[in-house]
Motif scaffolding. Structure first.
Motif, PDB file in Angstrom:
ATOM      1  N   GLU A  68      33.239 -17.140 -47.864  1.00 53.48           N
ATOM      2  CA  GLU A  68      33.867 -16.047 -47.153  1.00 53.48           C
ATOM      3  C   GLU A  68      34.584 -15.237 -48.458  1.00 53.48           C
ATOM      4  O   GLU A  68      35.411 -14.337 -48.142  1.00 53.48           O
ATOM      5  N   ARG A  91      39.769  -6.935 -43.797  1.00 54.09           N
ATOM      6  CA  ARG A  91      39.656  -8.040 -43.716  1.00 54.09           C
ATOM      7  C   ARG A  91      41.006  -8.428 -42.931  1.00 54.09           C
ATOM      8  O   ARG A  91      40.742  -9.500 -42.266  1.00 54.09           O
ATOM      9  N   THR A 120      40.269 -12.617 -51.560  1.00 51.77           N
ATOM     10  CA  THR A 120      39.980 -11.508 -52.105  1.00 51.77           C
ATOM     11  C   THR A 120      40.486 -11.372 -53.403  1.00 51.77           C
ATOM     12  O   THR A 120      41.684 -11.083 -53.458  1.00 51.77           O
ATOM     13  N   LEU A 228      31.221  -6.495 -44.875  1.00 45.86           N
ATOM     14  CA  LEU A 228      32.028  -7.667 -44.772  1.00 45.86           C
ATOM     15  C   LEU A 228      31.896  -8.343 -43.524  1.00 45.86           C
ATOM     16  O   LEU A 228      32.701  -9.399 -43.286  1.00 45.86           O
ATOM     17  N   VAL A 230      33.129  -7.409 -40.537  1.00 41.21           N
ATOM     18  CA  VAL A 230      34.327  -7.462 -39.518  1.00 41.21           C
ATOM     19  C   VAL A 230      34.139  -6.553 -38.421  1.00 41.21           C
ATOM     20  O   VAL A 230      33.443  -5.442 -38.468  1.00 41.21           O
TER      21      VAL A 230
END
Length: 315
Positions: A68, A91, A120, A228, A230
């Protein structure tokens, strides 16, 4: 520590301070422009890279990457904070300003190792120096590319506002170094940085265009969300698009970004002067006609020599 200075042509002095396979190089040219960087294994690095460079690069290469993990890897002054804060909003599911990313080469590596998941973090390094596991497809890497003429103008103004961290002198002198293999900002020329990016073989890399992000912000936010993985509705994605406008990010940085002891020696209050104008085509207000023509010639020659497939839109 061994110290030696050698006089080359054009009255340029090179001073070497050897320490653990690393050299601190200082160049003072005939116009008294001063340029400093760390050199390790033939590559130039910003003087702010932690320690003797080699140890930090080893830690980065050997990072235990998590699936991740997301790395925002961008050539300096190409939209690092713009991209990072967009990623963080996506995120986190919030519209909060998230400040400056933890940069792998510029900060204590323990900060990354101790970050809670999902992590991140950022880097300005060339792709060849990134974590080995990321090169093999683990985690995600996101970058954004910008017109190098705008980059060099933005870099020059930033360095002027940050004291003696790499360059003191005229724009003309800085432009000369930017287009040389001594350019510490990207571990070599912008073209070498781009070549490393084009040579990236893993499918875990998403590359965006600064120019296109400006013109089609919402479409790029959607693209990032998909990459990503999401899930957000259109209303939230459009809200992000509104909240990452340059002026809003600049205001948030100046008001809410906490001061950092790490940067107190190069900034007045510990906040890096990272936001200036963020415009496309700002180079036209700085380059002379002769400088522009010379840069274009170097650009075309470098693209041809390196067989680059650059498709960046310039203004």
């Amino acid at each position: 520590m061994v110290v030696s200075c050698i006089l080359y042509t054009e009255l340029t002095w090179y001073c070497y301070f050897s320490a653990v396979d690393m050299e601190l190089v200082t160049i003072v040219d005939e116009q008294d422009n001063k340029y400093c960087y760390k050199r390790y294994q033939g590559y130039p690095f910003n003087v702010e890279v932690i320690g003797n460079v080699g140890s930090q690069l080893d830690k980065i290469a050997q990072l235990d990457v998590k699936e991740e993990d997301v790395l925002v890897c961008v050539f300096p002054k190409s939209g690092t904070h713009w991209l990072y804060n967009t990623v963080m909003m996506l995120r986190s599911g919030t519209l909060d300003y998230h400040g400056t990313p933890t940069m792998m080469e510029l900060q204590d590596f323990n900060l990354i190792e101790e970050m809670p998941s999902p992590r991140t973090f950022g880097s300005h390094l060339r792709c060849r120096f990134l974590p080995e596991q990321m090169k093999n497809g683990k985690g995600k890497v996101i970058t954004i590319t910008r017109n190098p003429k705008d980059i060099v103008v933005s870099l020059y103004h930033m360095l002027k506002n940050m004291g003696d961290i790499g360059y003191q002198g005229t724009f003309e002198g800085f432009l000369k170094r930017f287009n040389s293999e001594e350019s510490f900002v990207g571990g070599g020329t912008w073209f070498a940085w781009m070549k490393d990016l084009e040579d990236w073989k893993s499918q875990n890399l998403l590359s965006l265009s600064y120019h296109d992000f400006k013109q089609n912000t919402y479409a790029n936010v959607v693209k990032l969300a998909k990459f990503l993985e999401v899930d957000h509705d259109e209303k939230f994605l459009r809200s992000i698009s509104e909240n990452i406008h340059f002026d809003k990010l600049k205001e948030s940085h100046n008001k809410t970004s906490p001061a950092s002891d790490r940067w107190k020696h190069i900034s007045e209050d510990g906040r890096l002067p990272i936001y200036r104008k963020g415009q496309v085509g700002e180079w036209k207000n700085m380059f002379t006609v002769a400088q522009s023509e010379e840069f274009d010639h170097f650009y075309n020659e470098s693209v041809k020599l390196m067989d680059l497939k650059i498709k960046t839109e310039f203004e």
